[in-house]
Scaffold this motif. Structure first.
Motif, PDB file in Angstrom:
ATOM      1  N   UNK A  78       0.834  -1.192   0.000  1.00  0.00           N
ATOM      2  CA  UNK A  78       0.000   0.000   0.000  1.00  0.00           C
ATOM      3  C   UNK A  78       0.875   1.250   0.000  1.00  0.00           C
ATOM      4  N   UNK A  79       0.282   2.361  -0.371  1.00  0.00           N
ATOM      5  CA  UNK A  79       1.006   3.629  -0.376  1.00  0.00           C
ATOM      6  C   UNK A  79       1.054   4.172   1.055  1.00  0.00           C
ATOM      7  N   UNK A  80       2.233   4.390   1.628  1.00  0.00           N
ATOM      8  CA  UNK A  80       2.308   4.907   2.994  1.00  0.00           C
ATOM      9  C   UNK A  80       1.592   6.246   3.137  1.00  0.00           C
ATOM     10  N   UNK A  81       0.897   6.401   4.239  1.00  0.00           N
ATOM     11  CA  UNK A  81       0.133   7.628   4.471  1.00  0.00           C
ATOM     12  C   UNK A  81       1.009   8.784   4.917  1.00  0.00           C
ATOM     13  N   UNK A  82       2.170   8.455   5.494  1.00  0.00           N
ATOM     14  CA  UNK A  82       2.987   9.508   6.098  1.00  0.00           C
ATOM     15  C   UNK A  82       4.307   9.671   5.364  1.00  0.00           C
ATOM     16  N   UNK A  88      13.517  12.684  10.686  1.00  0.00           N
ATOM     17  CA  UNK A  88      12.456  11.952  11.375  1.00  0.00           C
ATOM     18  C   UNK A  88      11.618  12.794  12.311  1.00  0.00           C
ATOM     19  N   UNK A  89      11.738  14.131  12.244  1.00  0.00           N
ATOM     20  CA  UNK A  89      10.985  14.981  13.154  1.00  0.00           C
ATOM     21  C   UNK A  89       9.878  15.766  12.454  1.00  0.00           C
ATOM     22  N   UNK A  90       9.880  15.774  11.137  1.00  0.00           N
ATOM     23  CA  UNK A  90       8.821  16.430  10.377  1.00  0.00           C
ATOM     24  C   UNK A  90       7.967  15.380   9.687  1.00  0.00           C
ATOM     25  N   UNK A 173       3.756  20.509  20.218  1.00  0.00           N
ATOM     26  CA  UNK A 173       3.578  19.325  19.362  1.00  0.00           C
ATOM     27  C   UNK A 173       2.863  18.167  20.062  1.00  0.00           C
ATOM     28  N   UNK A 174       2.390  18.363  21.280  1.00  0.00           N
ATOM     29  CA  UNK A 174       1.705  17.283  21.986  1.00  0.00           C
ATOM     30  C   UNK A 174       0.535  16.762  21.150  1.00  0.00           C
ATOM     31  N   UNK A 175       0.391  15.437  21.122  1.00  0.00           N
ATOM     32  CA  UNK A 175      -0.656  14.788  20.336  1.00  0.00           C
ATOM     33  C   UNK A 175      -1.787  14.279  21.227  1.00  0.00           C
ATOM     34  N   UNK A 176      -2.924  14.063  20.606  1.00  0.00           N
ATOM     35  CA  UNK A 176      -4.132  13.658  21.323  1.00  0.00           C
ATOM     36  C   UNK A 176      -4.102  12.173  21.661  1.00  0.00           C
ATOM     37  N   UNK A 177      -4.546  11.858  22.874  1.00  0.00           N
ATOM     38  CA  UNK A 177      -4.802  10.486  23.320  1.00  0.00           C
ATOM     39  C   UNK A 177      -6.279  10.346  23.622  1.00  0.00           C
ATOM     40  N   UNK A 178      -6.828   9.177  23.309  1.00  0.00           N
ATOM     41  CA  UNK A 178      -8.251   8.937  23.546  1.00  0.00           C
ATOM     42  C   UNK A 178      -8.479   7.565  24.188  1.00  0.00           C
ATOM     43  N   UNK A 179      -9.542   7.457  24.995  1.00  0.00           N
ATOM     44  CA  UNK A 179     -10.075   6.162  25.394  1.00  0.00           C
ATOM     45  C   UNK A 179      -9.870   5.715  26.824  1.00  0.00           C
ATOM     46  N   UNK A 180      -8.862   6.217  27.513  1.00  0.00           N
ATOM     47  CA  UNK A 180      -8.616   5.734  28.871  1.00  0.00           C
ATOM     48  C   UNK A 180      -7.832   4.436  28.882  1.00  0.00           C
ATOM     49  N   UNK A 199       4.862  13.545  21.538  1.00  0.00           N
ATOM     50  CA  UNK A 199       4.945  12.442  20.560  1.00  0.00           C
ATOM     51  C   UNK A 199       6.142  11.518  20.735  1.00  0.00           C
ATOM     52  N   UNK A 200       7.135  11.913  21.525  1.00  0.00           N
ATOM     53  CA  UNK A 200       8.280  11.024  21.763  1.00  0.00           C
ATOM     54  C   UNK A 200       8.124  10.180  23.025  1.00  0.00           C
ATOM     55  N   UNK A 201       7.103  10.462  23.846  1.00  0.00           N
ATOM     56  CA  UNK A 201       6.972   9.758  25.121  1.00  0.00           C
ATOM     57  C   UNK A 201       6.458   8.333  24.915  1.00  0.00           C
ATOM     58  N   UNK A 202       6.974   7.441  25.723  1.00  0.00           N
ATOM     59  CA  UNK A 202       6.524   6.047  25.729  1.00  0.00           C
ATOM     60  C   UNK A 202       5.976   5.730  27.119  1.00  0.00           C
TER      61      UNK A 202
END
Length: 216
Positions: A78-82, A88-90, A173-180, A199-202
Motif C-alpha cells: 500500500x502507499x504509505x500515508x505519512x 524523522x521529526x517532520x 507538538x503534543x498529540x491527542x490520546x483517547x479512550x482511557x 509524541x516522543x513519550x513512551x
C-alpha cells in the motif's frame, strides 16, 4: 478493519469549555488495538512493559506508531500515508494514500460512540478494563464487550494515539490520546475525554489502533 460510514460528531474540551462539530468521511478502523505480536512481526521490536502476544502494544510513542503504519503499508503493498523528513521529526499526511494511519480524534470518537450519545457505549464494567476491574494490569485485546460497530477496547485497557495535535498554541507538538487505560478511574474512560502527550513519550498504558481512508 471495520468500515465506518460517513457522519458527524461533536467534539468537546473540558479545559477550554469549547465544542465543535466535525464531518467525518467514510474510513476503516481496526476492530482491536495493535497487538504486541503484530507490532513485533512488522518492526521486530517489543517495547511493552508487560509481554504477551495478544496484549495491546504499549510503550510505543506517537512516532513509533506512525512508523509502524508506514512499515505495515509497505509490507502489504500500500502507499504509505505519512511522509517523514530526513531527521524523522517532520511529517506530512498524504490524504490520497491508501495505506495505514492513525485515526483523527474525530474519527476515533465517532467510531467509539457507534451511534450512541452518552458518555459510553455500554456499562463500563462490561466494555472496559479500568482501575476498578483491571487488577492493576493490561489485558488481552477483545476481552470486554464491543460497541455496536464491532470495535473492542475503545474505552479502557490502553489509550489510543490519534493523529491530531492537542493544542499547538499551549502545548506545542503534543498529540491527542483517547479512550482511557487500565490504570484510569471511571471518569477518564468516556468517549469525549481528551488527553495529551509528547509524541516522543513512551507510556505503559498508551497504545494505538489503525485506520485507513476509504477509496476515493
Amino acid at each position: 478493519m471495520v468500515a465506518v460510514a460517513p457522519g458527524q460528531v461533536i467534539l468537546s474540551d473540558r479545559r477550554t469549555q469549547r465544542t465543535w462539530s466535525v464531518e467525518v468521511e467514510p474510513f476503516q478502523i481496526g476492530a482491536f488495538p495493535v497487538t504486541q505480536a503484530r507490532y513485533a512481526m512488522v518492526l521486530g521490536e517489543r517495547p511493552s512493559a508487560v509481554r504477551g502476544d495478544r496484549l495491546p502494544v504499549e510503550g510505543a510513542s506517537w512516532w513509533d506508531a506512525v512508523r509502524f503504519c508506514n512499515a505495515l503499508s509497505r509490507r502489504e503493498g500500500l502507499v504509505p500515508a505519512y511522509q517523514l523528513d530526513g531527521d524523522g521529526e517532520g511529517i506530512e499526511w498524504d490524504r490520497s494514500a491508501d495505506g495505514y494511519r492513525l485515526p483523527t480524534e474525530a474519527e476515533w470518537e465517532y467510531a467509539c460512540r457507534a451511534g450512541t450519545t452518552g458518555p459510553r457505549y455500554g456499562p463500563l464494567d462490561e466494555i472496559a478494563w479500568y482501575r476498578a476491574n483491571s487488577g492493576g494490569r493490561v489485558h488481552k485485546v477483545g476481552g470486554r464487550q464491543p460497541n455496536a460497530w464491532g470495535l473492542y477496547d475503545m474505552l479502557g485497557n490502553a489509550w489510543d494515539w490519534c493523529w491530531d495535535v492537542y493544542d499547538a498554541e499551549v502545548y506545542g507538538t503534543y498529540r491527542v490520546l483517547r479512550g482511557g487505560g487500565w490504570f484510569d478511574e471511571h471518569w477518564s474512560c468516556r468517549a469525549s475525554v481528551r488527553r495529551r502527550s509528547h509524541p516522543t513519550y513512551r507510556v505503559d498504558d498508551v497504545g494505538f489502533r489503525l485506520a485507513r481512508s476509504a477509496p476515493r
